[in-house]
Structures are given as C-alpha cells and as structure tokens.
Design a protein around this motif. Sequence first.
Motif, mmCIF file in Angstrom:
data_model
loop_
_atom_site.group_PDB
_atom_site.id
_atom_site.type_symbol
_atom_site.label_atom_id
_atom_site.label_comp_id
_atom_site.label_asym_id
_atom_site.label_seq_id
_atom_site.Cartn_x
_atom_site.Cartn_y
_atom_site.Cartn_z
ATOM 1 N N ALA A 62 0.865 -1.411 0.147
ATOM 2 C CA ALA A 62 -0.042 -0.009 -0.115
ATOM 3 C C ALA A 62 0.904 1.106 -0.133
ATOM 4 O O ALA A 62 0.490 2.377 -0.796
ATOM 5 N N VAL A 63 2.087 1.211 0.715
ATOM 6 C CA VAL A 63 2.879 2.623 0.979
ATOM 7 C C VAL A 63 3.613 2.571 -0.518
ATOM 8 O O VAL A 63 3.647 3.918 -1.250
ATOM 9 N N GLU A 64 3.892 1.558 -1.068
ATOM 10 C CA GLU A 64 4.569 1.614 -2.319
ATOM 11 C C GLU A 64 3.957 2.011 -3.434
ATOM 12 O O GLU A 64 4.056 3.080 -4.074
ATOM 13 N N ILE A 65 2.546 1.587 -3.657
ATOM 14 C CA ILE A 65 1.430 2.177 -4.555
ATOM 15 C C ILE A 65 1.063 3.587 -4.467
ATOM 16 O O ILE A 65 1.134 4.333 -5.342
ATOM 17 N N LEU A 66 1.049 4.112 -3.083
ATOM 18 C CA LEU A 66 0.573 5.433 -2.907
ATOM 19 C C LEU A 66 1.612 6.054 -3.471
ATOM 20 O O LEU A 66 1.501 7.285 -3.713
ATOM 21 N N SER A 67 2.994 5.950 -3.164
ATOM 22 C CA SER A 67 4.025 6.643 -3.462
ATOM 23 C C SER A 67 4.106 6.845 -4.846
ATOM 24 O O SER A 67 4.349 7.882 -5.359
ATOM 25 N N ASN A 68 3.803 5.711 -5.683
ATOM 26 C CA ASN A 68 3.918 5.893 -7.204
ATOM 27 C C ASN A 68 2.615 6.676 -7.746
ATOM 28 O O ASN A 68 2.900 7.258 -8.779
ATOM 29 N N VAL A 69 1.675 6.468 -6.968
ATOM 30 C CA VAL A 69 0.374 7.414 -7.507
ATOM 31 C C VAL A 69 0.664 8.636 -7.282
ATOM 32 O O VAL A 69 0.324 9.554 -8.182
ATOM 33 N N GLU A 70 1.412 9.049 -6.249
ATOM 34 C CA GLU A 70 1.766 10.572 -6.212
ATOM 35 C C GLU A 70 2.748 11.060 -7.118
ATOM 36 O O GLU A 70 2.624 12.285 -7.751
ATOM 37 N N THR A 71 3.825 10.065 -7.577
ATOM 38 C CA THR A 71 4.672 10.711 -8.708
ATOM 39 C C THR A 71 3.804 10.597 -9.857
ATOM 40 O O THR A 71 4.050 11.620 -10.504
ATOM 41 N N LEU A 72 2.774 9.692 -10.259
ATOM 42 C CA LEU A 72 1.997 10.041 -11.512
ATOM 43 C C LEU A 72 1.255 11.342 -11.366
ATOM 44 O O LEU A 72 1.013 11.848 -12.555
ATOM 45 N N GLU A 73 0.621 11.558 -10.131
ATOM 46 C CA GLU A 73 -0.308 12.756 -10.357
ATOM 47 C C GLU A 73 0.698 13.992 -10.475
ATOM 48 O O GLU A 73 0.112 14.902 -11.225
ATOM 49 N N MET A 74 1.803 14.023 -9.896
ATOM 50 C CA MET A 74 2.701 15.219 -10.446
ATOM 51 C C MET A 74 2.910 15.114 -11.876
ATOM 52 O O MET A 74 2.782 16.398 -12.309
ATOM 53 N N GLU A 75 3.138 14.116 -12.469
ATOM 54 C CA GLU A 75 3.333 14.249 -13.836
ATOM 55 C C GLU A 75 1.871 14.581 -14.815
ATOM 56 O O GLU A 75 2.161 15.341 -15.538
ATOM 57 N N ILE A 76 0.935 14.102 -14.168
ATOM 58 C CA ILE A 76 -0.590 14.395 -14.778
ATOM 59 C C ILE A 76 -0.578 15.994 -14.830
ATOM 60 O O ILE A 76 -0.741 16.857 -15.696
ATOM 61 N N GLN A 77 -0.065 16.577 -13.600
ATOM 62 C CA GLN A 77 -0.338 18.236 -13.226
ATOM 63 C C GLN A 77 0.582 18.983 -14.156
ATOM 64 O O GLN A 77 0.211 19.883 -14.608
ATOM 65 N N GLN A 78 1.764 18.418 -14.290
ATOM 66 C CA GLN A 78 2.666 19.095 -15.238
ATOM 67 C C GLN A 78 2.272 19.026 -16.634
ATOM 68 O O GLN A 78 2.341 19.871 -17.552
ATOM 69 N N ASN A 79 1.537 17.936 -16.973
ATOM 70 C CA ASN A 79 1.098 17.785 -18.501
ATOM 71 C C ASN A 79 -0.134 18.801 -18.632
ATOM 72 O O ASN A 79 -0.244 19.322 -19.800
ATOM 73 N N LYS A 80 -0.978 19.087 -17.592
ATOM 74 C CA LYS A 80 -2.353 19.786 -17.703
ATOM 75 C C LYS A 80 -1.619 21.099 -18.075
ATOM 76 O O LYS A 80 -2.434 22.085 -18.656
ATOM 77 N N ARG A 81 -0.604 21.638 -17.422
ATOM 78 C CA ARG A 81 -0.065 22.885 -17.330
ATOM 79 C C ARG A 81 0.312 23.402 -18.743
ATOM 80 O O ARG A 81 0.379 24.507 -19.244
ATOM 81 N N CYS A 82 0.794 22.372 -19.565
ATOM 82 C CA CYS A 82 1.344 22.362 -20.747
ATOM 83 C C CYS A 82 0.293 22.344 -21.814
ATOM 84 O O CYS A 82 0.366 22.743 -23.221
ATOM 85 N N LEU A 83 -0.860 21.775 -21.801
ATOM 86 C CA LEU A 83 -1.887 21.661 -22.651
ATOM 87 C C LEU A 83 -2.209 22.953 -23.335
ATOM 88 O O LEU A 83 -2.640 22.767 -24.722
ATOM 89 N N ASN A 84 -2.490 23.901 -22.760
ATOM 90 C CA ASN A 84 -2.936 25.228 -23.393
ATOM 91 C C ASN A 84 -1.892 25.561 -24.460
ATOM 92 O O ASN A 84 -2.063 26.611 -25.412
ATOM 93 N N TRP A 85 -0.619 25.421 -24.294
ATOM 94 C CA TRP A 85 0.534 25.812 -25.128
ATOM 95 C C TRP A 85 1.121 24.703 -26.063
ATOM 96 O O TRP A 85 1.379 25.108 -27.076
ATOM 97 N N CYS A 86 1.269 23.531 -25.576
ATOM 98 C CA CYS A 86 1.851 22.568 -26.350
ATOM 99 C C CYS A 86 1.298 21.046 -26.175
ATOM 100 O O CYS A 86 1.948 20.330 -25.337
ATOM 101 N N PRO A 87 0.254 20.829 -26.533
ATOM 102 C CA PRO A 87 -0.454 19.481 -25.990
ATOM 103 C C PRO A 87 0.268 18.516 -26.623
ATOM 104 O O PRO A 87 0.374 18.435 -27.831
ATOM 105 N N ASN A 88 0.572 17.707 -26.004
ATOM 106 C CA ASN A 88 1.256 16.287 -26.386
ATOM 107 C C ASN A 88 0.388 15.099 -26.074
ATOM 108 O O ASN A 88 0.496 14.828 -25.067
ATOM 109 N N TRP A 89 -0.454 14.911 -26.922
ATOM 110 C CA TRP A 89 -1.535 13.951 -26.837
ATOM 111 C C TRP A 89 -0.840 12.617 -26.812
ATOM 112 O O TRP A 89 -1.535 11.846 -25.879
#
Length: 432
Positions: A62-89
């Motif tokens: 559970a600790v391992e998966i939650l840590s991985n999810v937090e890393t993935l969420e950070m990547e998703i947020q970073q991608n969302k910030r770029c969508l308005n300027w350089c969407p990489n589908w």
Amino acid sequence: MGYEFCESSLANSVGTRVVDNVLVEKKGELVRARTRLRHETDFAERQLLHIEDDVRDLQTKAVEILSNVETLEMEIQQNKRCLNWCPNWSWRYRLSKKAMKKTLDISELLEKINKFRQPGRVGYRAPNTLPTIEFLCSKEFVVSESSKIAFHQIIEALQDDNISMIGLWGMGGVGKTTLAREVGNQAEKLNLFNKVVIATVSQKPNFEAIQDQIAQYIDFDMKNERGRRSVQDLWLRLKNEQRILVILDDVWTYINLKEKIGIPTGEDHKGCKVLLTTRRQQVCLATDCQTVVQLGCLDGDEAWTLFAMKASLNGSVDDAIRKVATKIIRKCQGLPIAIVPLGSALKGKSCHEWKTAYRRLKDRRLTEIEDVNEENAYLCLEASFDYLKGMETKTCFLLCSLYPEDHEIYVEDLVRYAWGLELLRRKACQNA
C-alpha cells in the motif's frame, strides 16, 4: 482534417479526465483502508498477537502504490499546465494508461485488504506469547516450614491419578495465592501438566470474567461471530487439553465448576485437575476436594527474617529499633500480608517513628471483622497506610479500595481524580 483532430483531442481529454478522477477516488479508498488496517494491527499488537506476514506485505504494498500514485499525479499536473501551449496527446495518452494500470492495482490491493477486515484475522497468538504461571509467580516467595509442608502435600496430590480436586485453605494474608502460583510454576517445570492456568474467583464471582481468564491461557476466544460462547464450549475445549491444572484463587463458597464455569474434572476428564484456594475449610469440603491442605502462619524466626529483609534491618541496627521491631513482629502474628507492607513502610525510619508506629498498633482496636484472627493484619495495613507520603497518594490508595476485587483500573485516572479531590479540599479550606 482539423475537425477530426479536434474530435480526437476532445475524446482524449474527456477520457483522461475520467481516468484521473477514478484514480483520485481509488487512492482515497486505499488511504482509508490502509488506516483501518493499521488500527487493527495496532489493536492486535496490544493483545500480544503476532501480525500475519500477509498483512505486513499488504501494508508495504500500500505504501509503495501510494508513493507511485503521487509521482504519477505530479506528472499529470505538469502535463495539464502544458496543454494550453503545447498539447502532447501521445504523452497524455501514456499517462492515462499508467493511471488506469495504477487504478487496477489499487482495486486488487483493496480486495486483498478487505479479506482481513474481520476481527481476529490480522494476527495470531504464538505459543510463547500466552500467559504463563511463571510470569505471575512471586520472585520474593518466602519459604516457611508451613509452606514447605503444604507445597509437598499439594505436589503429591497432583501426582496421584485418583485425585482431581485439591483445596488449599488458610486465613487471609497467610500467602495462599503466592504458594498456589509457586505450585503451578513447579508443576509445569516437573512436566506434570502441559498447561497451568490461574483465575481469580473472589467473593462475588463474575463467571464470564473467570472463563475469559482461563481461556486466554489455552488460546481460546470466548467470543465468536454469534456473540459469546457457551459454558459447554469451554468445557469441550478444556477436554482437548491432555494434562491441565486449573488454579482457582480466592474461592469463598461452593461453585459447580461444570455448570457455572465449564471445567471438566473427575470422570469427565482425568487429565484436568483443580487447585482452589480459600479462607474457609468448609469450602474445600463442599467442593469435594479429595486432598485438603492447610497453610499456617510464619513462626517467630521466619517472621523476623521476612520483616528484617523488608525493613533492611542488618546486624548493625540500633538496639532500640530492634526491640521495637520485635514487638511489631509479634503484633503481626506471622501474617506475610501484615509483615511485608509494614516492614517496607518503616524502612529507613528513625527510632522515634518506629516507636510511634508500635504505639498505633498497640492502642488501636478494630471490631466487626469477619475473621477475628485477621484483626492484626488490618491494623498493620492501616499503620503502613499512615506512612504513605502525600495526601494525593493516600487518596489514590483509598479510591482503589472502592473498586471490585481484582478489577482492572487505570492508575492515571485514579491519580487525576485524587488530585481533583485534593484541589477541592484545598479550595474549601481557603473559603472557610
């Protein structure tokens, strides 16, 4: 062409948003499930249970998966910030696949965790964590002539296949409980029994509490999914023990052991023997004890040895103190329950304080005590109480006496309450 690209982009955007929402929801479920599992493991550890390896693995996963999810969420947020300027589908699509995979992993883990939601599933009681008679045995067991005789009589009776009920009787404070525990300890070491259990009966017995005390020694839970197990359930469980000694301490009246508690003896189970302690010889006779043993008081030399040990009286002690000590010991009349606390209370005191203690013992009289021979024990306990330091300590001691015998209480609550009473007393004095 532009329309198809927009449609595809919109579909991807909506799809990934749904995946993100599901991931967040599943993450919350896993956090709550992990918290519940931790609460259950904490409770099990407080009960001296060993935690199952599967549970430990689930907690780590559970600790391992939650840590991985937090890393993935950070990547998703970073991608969302770029969508308005350089969407990489294509990048967004890969993140969505990762999110979907983590969502499935969480669902599988939740399913496994939920299997341990039932009480008693997260831990188990290992043989070396069960309470033993040796743990309860007094490290200051004082061997007297009377206790030696009683000890050997009981051991002989335990070795006799024709004897299933043994009674140990004597006046209050003479040391019956200590001797019974010592017998249980030695009987186990001599391999007379596979199990030795002890339960306190007291003047007003709580039979469910007595059953629980016995059950914990044999790793048997008196509660199940339907509620509380019956007397017959404990009776059947005890019959499975090949050789077992049940010590029932402080019995005041006749008890039908089979019907009230669930203890098989005699023809029901020859491998089960009962040793009961009581103040009254009549209780031994009413319970059909085949062997009845009396424990007497300490003689003069034995009483002096015990008192001198508790009061730290050595060869260089002042003669005046020695004379007073001799009078005090005589007043205790060989009762360990009087000798031990009084000797401890007078340890390190001045000769004047020794003489004051003796005058209190000599001049005080107690009446309406059921067993007249115990009068001096009460007097000695009263004198040792007088030497407790501080009003809050004495109040706490008196509060303990209000609770039923052998009732578990929280000392911190008592001390807090004692302080409350003391503060009220001081306030009343100020207002007077």
